[in-house]
Write an enzyme that holds these catalytic residues in place. Structure first.
Site, PDB file in Angstrom:
ATOM      1  N   LYS A 165     -59.909 -59.154 -54.001  1.00 51.04           N
ATOM      2  CA  LYS A 165     -60.864 -60.396 -54.562  1.00 51.04           C
ATOM      3  C   LYS A 165     -62.245 -60.451 -54.366  1.00 51.04           C
ATOM      4  CE  LYS A 165     -56.975 -63.386 -54.824  1.00 51.04           C
ATOM      5  NZ  LYS A 165     -55.955 -62.952 -53.198  1.00 51.04           N
TER       6      LYS A 165
ATOM      7  N   HIS B 222     -62.679 -64.297 -57.635  1.00 49.71           N
ATOM      8  CA  HIS B 222     -61.863 -65.338 -56.677  1.00 49.71           C
ATOM      9  C   HIS B 222     -61.856 -66.248 -57.313  1.00 49.71           C
ATOM     10  CE1 HIS B 222     -59.886 -65.875 -52.531  1.00 49.71           C
ATOM     11  NE2 HIS B 222     -59.342 -66.531 -53.452  1.00 49.71           N
TER      12      HIS B 222
END
Length: 271
Positions: A76, A109
């Site tokens: 991420k 994320h």
């Protein structure tokens, strides 16, 4: 075996249904955890720059006795990065840490930097589009096979759908018995976006719950297996985390089915 099954993302890339999460496993230990997981059949691993263990995850994959093409690796973009150039650098830095040529799935994320979550209303629509533009270029360059988002609400997902050229492949969110965001799940699935369930075991806090014990006993499984199967039957990819070998094995033994009636009852539970 059910846990060996895969789902197909909206770009035709296959993703393992049961993967290993690595949050809170430190960089020194995660190499052994990855290798141990691979030895009992796991082929998908979820990490992030913000977890601080990408280097160890990469070493675990490198030193495992399987082909790289057999492993599905997710990482991420750091939540503090909300610009194009920073995203390009974050992708290249991740590949360097992994010592790998490509990432299977790359996620934003969070729509907001961690320091702002639940504190400010700004959803960083423009910043997330800058993330997305760099991620789309990474797909075209062969650095990434699929891209998606994490912790995105419907409005955040819509921002990407309306302005990007590649549809998100997944939205990774918290889903477990007692916490089932049905509206968000149904919305994403209606857009052909797969839900990945992080913390599907609720950090173990429900393992002694008497209600869940009764359901688990009915199906002759553990509470952990019940919780994982529940998420799977919602259509989710699940990301259980453990460093204990027996638990790794148990979390993959999901060859049973929760009845429709029990699924409805479990959805209604709140803890």
């Amino acid at each position: 075996m059910y846990s060996d099954s895969v789902l197909t993302l909206n770009n035709e890339v296959e993703i393992p249904r049961v993967q290993m999460g690595t949050w809170l496993i430190n960089n020194d230990n995660v190499k052994k955890v990855v290798q141990r997981a691979i030895s009992v059949g796991y082929r998908g691993f979820d990490t992030a720059k913000d977890y601080g263990n990408e280097l160890g995850v990469g070493k675990g994959i490198w030193n495992a006795d399987v082909e790289r093409s057999d492993i599905f690796l997710t990482t991420k973009i750091p939540t503090a990065v909300k610009d194009y150039n920073g995203t390009v650098k974050a992708i290249d830095d991740a590949l360097d840490r992994f010592s790998l040529d490509y990432i299977d799935l790359l996620l934003i994320h969070s729509p907001q930097p961690w320091i702002e979550v639940n504190r400010v209303e700004d959803r960083h629509f423009e910043g997330n589009l800058e993330n997305w533009r760099a991620m789309e270029e990474a797909v075209k360059a062969g650095k990434v096979r699929a891209i998606g988002v994490s912790n995105f609400l419907i409005e955040d997902v819509n921002n990407i759908l309306e302005n990007g050229t590649i549809k998100p492949a997944v939205n990774q969110i918290g889903v477990n018995i007692g916490n089932t965001p049905e509206e968000l799940i149904k919305y994403c699935q209606s857009k052909d976006i797969i839900i990945e369930a992080y913390s599907p075991l609720a950090h173990g806090r429900l393992f002694d719950n008497e209600t869940l014990k009764k359901y688990a006993k009915k199906y002759q499984v553990s509470v952990a297996q019940l919780m994982l199967r529940y998420d799977c039957q919602l259509g989710c990819v699940v990301l259980p985390k453990t460093d204990i070998l027996d638990e790794m094995k148990e979390n993959r033994q999901l060859d049973f089915e929760i009845s429709d009636e029990d699924m409805k009852k479990l959805k209604q539970l709140k803890f």
